[in-house]
Design an enzyme around this catalytic site. Sequence first.
Site, PDB file in Angstrom:
ATOM      1  N   ARG A  45       0.913  -1.244   0.123  1.00 14.83           N
ATOM      2  CA  ARG A  45       0.026   0.004   0.025  1.00 14.83           C
ATOM      3  C   ARG A  45       0.849   1.376   0.063  1.00 14.83           C
ATOM      4  NH1 ARG A  45      -3.194   3.520   3.574  1.00 14.83           N
ATOM      5  NH2 ARG A  45      -5.609   3.671   2.411  1.00 14.83           N
ATOM      6  N   VAL A  78      -6.975   7.676  -1.539  1.00 14.26           N
ATOM      7  CA  VAL A  78      -6.975   6.319  -1.300  1.00 14.26           C
ATOM      8  C   VAL A  78      -7.727   6.099   0.098  1.00 14.26           C
ATOM      9  CG1 VAL A  78      -5.550   4.356  -0.887  1.00 14.26           C
ATOM     10  CG2 VAL A  78      -4.871   6.286  -2.320  1.00 14.26           C
ATOM     11  N   SER A  79      -8.953   5.119  -0.077  1.00 19.26           N
ATOM     12  CA  SER A  79      -9.667   5.059   1.039  1.00 19.26           C
ATOM     13  C   SER A  79      -8.864   4.235   2.290  1.00 19.26           C
ATOM     14  CB  SER A  79     -11.058   4.370   0.586  1.00 19.26           C
ATOM     15  OG  SER A  79     -11.607   5.062  -0.255  1.00 19.26           O
ATOM     16  N   GLU A  80      -9.564   4.502   3.203  1.00 16.86           N
ATOM     17  CA  GLU A  80      -9.054   3.643   4.584  1.00 16.86           C
ATOM     18  C   GLU A  80      -9.107   1.946   4.023  1.00 16.86           C
ATOM     19  OE1 GLU A  80     -11.766   5.906   4.656  1.00 16.86           O
ATOM     20  OE2 GLU A  80     -11.975   6.716   6.347  1.00 16.86           O
ATOM     21  N   GLN A  84     -12.021  -0.551   2.217  1.00 16.29           N
ATOM     22  CA  GLN A  84     -11.562  -1.485   1.050  1.00 16.29           C
ATOM     23  C   GLN A  84     -11.837  -2.816   1.217  1.00 16.29           C
ATOM     24  OE1 GLN A  84      -7.930   0.870   0.606  1.00 16.29           O
ATOM     25  NE2 GLN A  84      -8.509   1.642  -1.313  1.00 16.29           N
TER      26      GLN A  84
END
Length: 417
Positions: A45, A78-80, A84
């Site tokens: 990530r 970019v979501s948590e 996701q």
Amino acid sequence: MTDVIEMTDEAAEAKALRAALVKTLTDDGVITSGAVAAAVGAVPRHLFTPEVALAEAYGAYTSVVTKRGPDGRAMSSVSEPHVQAFMLEQAQIAPGMRVLEIGSGGYNAALIAELVGEAGEVTTVDIDPMVTDRARGMLAAAGYDRVRVVLADADAGLPDGAPYDRILVTVGAWDIPPAWTEQLAEGGRLLVPLRVRGLTRVIAFEDRGNHLESVSERIFGFVPMQGEGAHEAHTIVLAGGEIRLRFDDAAPADPDALAGAVGTERAEVWTGAHIGRQELLQGIEMYMATAMDGFCVLSLDRDKDSGLITLPGKKAFAMAAVEGGSFAYLTSRASQDPDEVEFGVHAYGPGRDALAEDMAGQVRIWSKCLRGRGTGASFALYPAATPDDQLPGGRVVDKKHRRVLISWPEVTAGQDA
């Protein structure tokens, strides 16, 4: 040689952080399958979030904003990881599937690529060239160049590649355009953060022939859709800007009728319904949004606060409703139990007493039938042209392309008991 050692140390630390992330999300009940755990444990990530430090990149409940608009609002992020991971569990993606992601960031597409494997296909689409260029470069750098990145307005879906076994929308959508369901394979699943009456829920829909039905849902926030799918809420400003009433769908027919409401005496009703101080409000929010005809969200400008609106602590938002020239909002006060608060209703305008009692009654129904059971709502999507007599009972929210039907089976059962 020093550079190689530093890269190796970073890689080792990143691997350990990924393992810790998987453990956190598993312990919290977000990750429930070995497949999603393996995907989260495999995708680096930090390569998709260079804006933040390594440790922050693997924060389970940390999002990373990658672009802001002129007003400072997030336009891409970019979501948590927990969001996701939850959506991937909802999607139930299997090896060999064809998946379309609407709203790019790169990281989520890499997770999907891990789930579909070499035999599957992943396409991610976004309307913003900065976003697609960024995603394409980062996916290639991380070893996921087999993911197809497309620049397009996803309101029309992406015919080249359809049908898709899964369509995952990762931006907030006010409506469901026909292309999204037309391009869904038979037996497929559509996941979308759908905004209904100002409240966003990530809902997994499955095809039921003439309509789609929800199989799971949860509250999460997302940056809003751009392009053809963009939607602006209606706002009524009262008391010189101290109070704003936001309507996500149709605004009142005569908004000027509310102008004199703030000058009237306040009606106050306490419901006897309680909620834990640490208890999530997501269930009552959606219930009130569907139970009250004139539902809206009240926001209070604390810089102009005259004391007219009474909200607990530093809270500046409340569920509200409008009827004619009157409005009411939900508030709370301390309870005898220090771990709980009691819901109450304040109302202004000529019809304040009746409106306050109506709202209080709906809070009591929620407390009796739904408290502690999540939202308890079922969602269904019908084409916009569907006549009323072909819809089962429930709250109908009309949008451009769809009629969204929200029903509460447990409320019906509780009232019949």
